[in-house]
Design a protein around this motif. Structure first.
Motif, short mmCIF file in Angstrom:
data_model
loop_
_atom_site.label_atom_id
_atom_site.label_comp_id
_atom_site.label_asym_id
_atom_site.label_seq_id
_atom_site.Cartn_x
_atom_site.Cartn_y
_atom_site.Cartn_z
N TYR A 152 -0.36 8.92 -3.76
CA TYR A 152 0.01 7.65 -3.14
C TYR A 152 0.55 7.86 -1.72
O TYR A 152 0.45 6.97 -0.87
CB TYR A 152 1.05 6.91 -4.00
N LEU A 153 1.11 9.03 -1.45
CA LEU A 153 1.61 9.32 -0.10
C LEU A 153 0.49 9.44 0.91
O LEU A 153 0.73 9.38 2.12
CB LEU A 153 2.43 10.61 -0.12
N ARG A 154 -0.74 9.60 0.44
CA ARG A 154 -1.91 9.73 1.32
C ARG A 154 -2.79 8.48 1.28
O ARG A 154 -3.95 8.53 1.70
CB ARG A 154 -2.71 10.97 0.91
N SER A 155 -2.24 7.39 0.74
CA SER A 155 -3.04 6.17 0.54
C SER A 155 -2.86 5.15 1.66
O SER A 155 -3.37 4.04 1.55
CB SER A 155 -2.66 5.52 -0.79
N TYR A 156 -2.12 5.51 2.72
CA TYR A 156 -1.86 4.58 3.81
C TYR A 156 -1.20 3.31 3.29
O TYR A 156 -1.55 2.19 3.67
CB TYR A 156 -3.14 4.28 4.59
N SER A 157 -0.24 3.53 2.35
CA SER A 157 0.60 2.47 1.77
C SER A 157 -0.15 1.54 0.83
O SER A 157 0.39 0.52 0.40
CB SER A 157 1.29 1.64 2.87
N ALA A 158 -1.39 1.86 0.49
CA ALA A 158 -2.13 1.02 -0.46
C ALA A 158 -1.64 1.21 -1.89
O ALA A 158 -1.77 0.29 -2.71
CB ALA A 158 -3.62 1.34 -0.38
N LEU A 159 -1.09 2.38 -2.19
CA LEU A 159 -0.61 2.70 -3.53
C LEU A 159 0.88 3.03 -3.47
O LEU A 159 1.41 3.36 -2.41
CB LEU A 159 -1.38 3.88 -4.12
N THR A 160 1.52 2.96 -4.63
CA THR A 160 2.95 3.26 -4.71
C THR A 160 3.19 4.34 -5.77
O THR A 160 2.32 4.63 -6.60
CB THR A 160 3.76 2.01 -5.09
N SER A 161 4.39 4.88 -5.74
CA SER A 161 4.76 5.83 -6.79
C SER A 161 4.71 5.18 -8.15
O SER A 161 4.32 5.81 -9.14
CB SER A 161 6.14 6.42 -6.50
N ASP A 162 5.11 3.90 -8.24
CA ASP A 162 5.05 3.19 -9.52
C ASP A 162 3.62 3.15 -10.06
O ASP A 162 3.39 3.31 -11.26
CB ASP A 162 5.56 1.76 -9.37
N ASP A 163 2.65 2.94 -9.17
CA ASP A 163 1.25 2.89 -9.60
C ASP A 163 0.83 4.22 -10.23
O ASP A 163 0.23 4.26 -11.31
CB ASP A 163 0.33 2.61 -8.39
N ASN A 164 1.14 5.32 -9.55
CA ASN A 164 0.70 6.62 -10.05
C ASN A 164 1.49 7.06 -11.27
O ASN A 164 0.95 7.71 -12.16
CB ASN A 164 0.78 7.66 -8.94
N LEU A 165 2.76 6.70 -11.34
CA LEU A 165 3.53 7.03 -12.54
C LEU A 165 3.01 6.26 -13.75
O LEU A 165 3.02 6.77 -14.87
CB LEU A 165 5.02 6.73 -12.31
N ALA A 166 2.54 5.04 -13.51
CA ALA A 166 1.98 4.26 -14.61
C ALA A 166 0.69 4.91 -15.14
O ALA A 166 0.47 4.97 -16.35
CB ALA A 166 1.71 2.82 -14.17
N LEU A 167 -0.16 5.40 -14.23
CA LEU A 167 -1.35 6.13 -14.69
C LEU A 167 -0.94 7.43 -15.38
O LEU A 167 -1.51 7.80 -16.41
CB LEU A 167 -2.28 6.44 -13.51
#
Length: 275
Positions: A152-167
């Protein structure tokens, strides 16, 4: 992050060696890594050095018989060469820029970020990766390492830590359902949530001594449940060496020095040392 030696997920193209029945290694009662040394073999499999009880290998490679084996899975980005698979099977789960092109990892330009921004997309990604996780279990692996939690740190703010933790929660559940432990890979800022919310069992870190991050993992997972890899290039960048890194109080006892390409022992450039 080490080299990527992955395979197409969710298809019959996965190397058939994955289906070989290998005896799992001997972890402790909770399925965590046992005592003893470890080796990180993503760039090619070879007989582990003396004293090694834990070996990490790519999902396309058989585990080492009779040792505790960890299966590498790229959980949040595509593997090199796999873009065609994702474009064919699930093009909408690829994160795309304003022009509609898949977003690449700047450090690994042949890897493309997966779009974890909605529950539906996360469930579809998890379903596709589930085949690879199942194959790790069939092959005899004891645990799975899910790389690129920090994509998510390389997503240009499109993704969040919450998104990746949910996956990550879905992926860890898949590993647990098949009797395997699950390792958090890097992303020290999410170590507490990784353990408490996602359910990661232990941690595998890269360059935590170089970047003064080891304590963030050991405080959460316990020193005995952190496996650390250092690379000469990162140590050079902060003007230190492996001996000095090993002497730092927070550095886990099971810290190794490997060459950045993680090549096999027989290859030029091979580096392996232990604290």
């Amino acid at each position: 992050m080490g080299p990527r030696i992955g395979v197409v997920v969710g298809s019959g193209l996965v190397v058939t060696a994955l289906l070989a029945a290998c005896a799992p290694g001997a972890g402790n009662a909770e399925g965590l890594p046992p005592e003893g040394g470890f080796d990180y073999q993503l760039g090619g499999a070879y007989p582990p050095p003396d004293g090694v009880e834990i070996v990490v290998r790519d999902s396309s490679v058989e585990p080492e018989p009779d040792l505790y084996s960890v299966c590498y899975v790229n959980g949040f980005q595509t593997q090199p060469g796999d873009l065609g698979f994702w474009e064919e099977r699930a093009p909408d789960v690829l994160l795309r820029d304003e022009g509609g092109d898949p977003v690449a990892d700047p450090g690994w330009p042949d890897e493309y970020l997966l779009d974890t921004s909605t529950e539906e997309l996360r469930e579809r990604i998890a379903a596709l990766l589930d085949d690879t996780i199942a194959q790790c279990a069939e092959a005899g692996y004891d645990a799975v390492e899910f790389d690129n939690l920090d994509a998510y740190l390389r997503s240009y703010s499109a993704l969040t830590s919450d998104d990746n933790l949910a996956l990550a929660t879905l992926l860890v559940a898949s590993a647990h359902d098949r009797g395997m432990a699950a390792a958090q890979k890097n992303t020290v800022e999410e170590a507490e949530r990784g353990k408490d919310e996602v359910g990661f069992d232990f941690a595998i870190t890269e360059s935590c001594a170089a970047w003064s991050e080891c304590g963030g993992y050991t405080r959460v997972y316990g020193e005995e449940n952190v496996l650390a890899i250092e690379y000469p290039e990162d140590l050079d960048e902060v003007d230190t060496d492996f001996d000095a890194a090993c002497a730092v109080t927070d550095t886990p006892a099971r810290t190794i020095l490997r060459d950045l390409a993680l090549v096999a022992e027989s290859e030029p450039g091979y580096v392996y040392a232990t604290c």
